[in-house]
Enzyme design. Structure first.
Site, short mmCIF file in Angstrom:
data_model
loop_
_atom_site.label_atom_id
_atom_site.label_comp_id
_atom_site.label_asym_id
_atom_site.label_seq_id
_atom_site.Cartn_x
_atom_site.Cartn_y
_atom_site.Cartn_z
N TYR A 160 0.84 -1.20 0.00
CA TYR A 160 0.00 0.00 0.00
C TYR A 160 0.87 1.25 0.00
O TYR A 160 0.59 2.21 -0.73
CB TYR A 160 -0.91 -0.02 1.22
CG TYR A 160 -1.90 1.12 1.28
CD1 TYR A 160 -3.10 1.06 0.56
CD2 TYR A 160 -1.66 2.25 2.05
CE1 TYR A 160 -4.01 2.10 0.62
CE2 TYR A 160 -2.56 3.29 2.11
CZ TYR A 160 -3.74 3.22 1.40
OH TYR A 160 -4.64 4.25 1.45
N LYS A 164 0.93 4.21 -2.86
CA LYS A 164 0.66 5.62 -2.59
C LYS A 164 1.88 6.49 -2.90
O LYS A 164 1.74 7.68 -3.21
CB LYS A 164 0.20 5.80 -1.15
CG LYS A 164 -1.20 5.22 -0.89
CD LYS A 164 -2.27 5.86 -1.79
CE LYS A 164 -3.65 5.36 -1.48
NZ LYS A 164 -4.69 6.04 -2.29
#
Length: 267
Positions: A160, A164
């Site tokens: 993740y 990002k």
């Protein structure tokens, strides 16, 4: 009261619940026409119903952001319903925490497919439509939802975090590529936001042994890492999301990621 987004035609991904739904309803209340897009079409329809009940205009679109044809169809549906596309907010995202040595190819690929590739495809398809409309009809806005993990990394959410960081790279690269077309590219980075996504993340963190009980992750982060000493709610995000969308408030700003995290990450 002047509506800051009056007449703006917007496509918002991941808008069936949580932050996406809150921003969609807020944009509509500020006068925008909104395409509410998500895999969860029932949730989209519920958001549309709430917008229309409050006097706004909205349509629903079932959308897998990693499927280019579906993204192109959602862009076209927005144009057919409202006449043009002025803004896309790339909010769709997923997370599934695993400790570093437990990360699998499946986990990595699933997260990167939605959070990184999906943002790229949405940026591209929206920009193509905006360019076709002519730069004289701008300025156009592309807004990507980043995260505290666009600027930090935790060992239990590395894929993740990577996705990002990729969003931040696309904000910078997109700004450089699209400025000549009167398109700005910016984003905002939330921290710990009390939504359905975080509540599921909280359960997952308990499942992998990071915390002992549900709710502990949010409380622990608020106490130990957030300067404001509280986690946030979608309502805390709306002002920044509207600033980035509203012309001329942010017309001379591009390539930037604004953090809305209560002081969790300061760089």
């Amino acid at each position: 009261m002047t509506k800051r987004l009056a007449g703006k035609n917007c496509l918002i991904t991941g808008a069936a619940q949580g932050m996406g739904a809150a921003v969609a309803e807020h944009y509509a209340a500020q006068g925008a026409n909104v395409c509410v897009a998500d895999l969860n079409i029932d949730g989209c329809n519920e958001v549309v119903e709430r917008i229309e009940a409050n006097g706004g205009r909205a349509i629903a679109a079932k959308l897998d952001v990693s499927n280019r044809s579906e993204v192109a169809s959602a862009v076209q549906a927005t144009v057919e319903a409202f006449g043009s596309l002025n803004l896309i907010l790339n909010n769709a995202g997923i997370n599934k925490p695993l400790m570093f040595l437990d990360i699998t190819e499946e986990n990595w690929n699933q997260i990167m497919k939605v959070n990184a590739l999906g943002v790229l495809i949405c940026m591209q398809e929206a920009a193509k439509q905006m360019i076709a409309q002519g730069k004289e009809n701008g300025p156009y806005k592309i807004i990507n939802v980043g995260s505290i993990l666009s600027r930090e990394v935790f060992d239990d959410v590395v894929p993740y975090s990577c996705s990002k960081h990729a969003v931040l790279a696309m904000i910078k690269g997109g700004a450089k590529a699209l400025a000549e077309h009167n398109i700005t590219v910016n984003g905002y980075g939330p921290g710990v936001v009390r939504t359905e996504l975080w509540e599921q993340l909280d359960k997952d963190l308990v499942a992998i042994g990071k915390f002992e009980k549900e709710g502990e992750s949010m409380d622990s982060l608020a106490e130990n890492m957030i300067l404001m000493k509280r986690y946030s709610y979608p309502e805390d995000i709306l002002g920044t999301a509207t600033f980035l969308a509203a012309s001329p408030d942010s017309d001379y700003m591009t390539g930037q990621l604004l953090m809305i995290d209560g002081g969790m990450v300061i760089q």
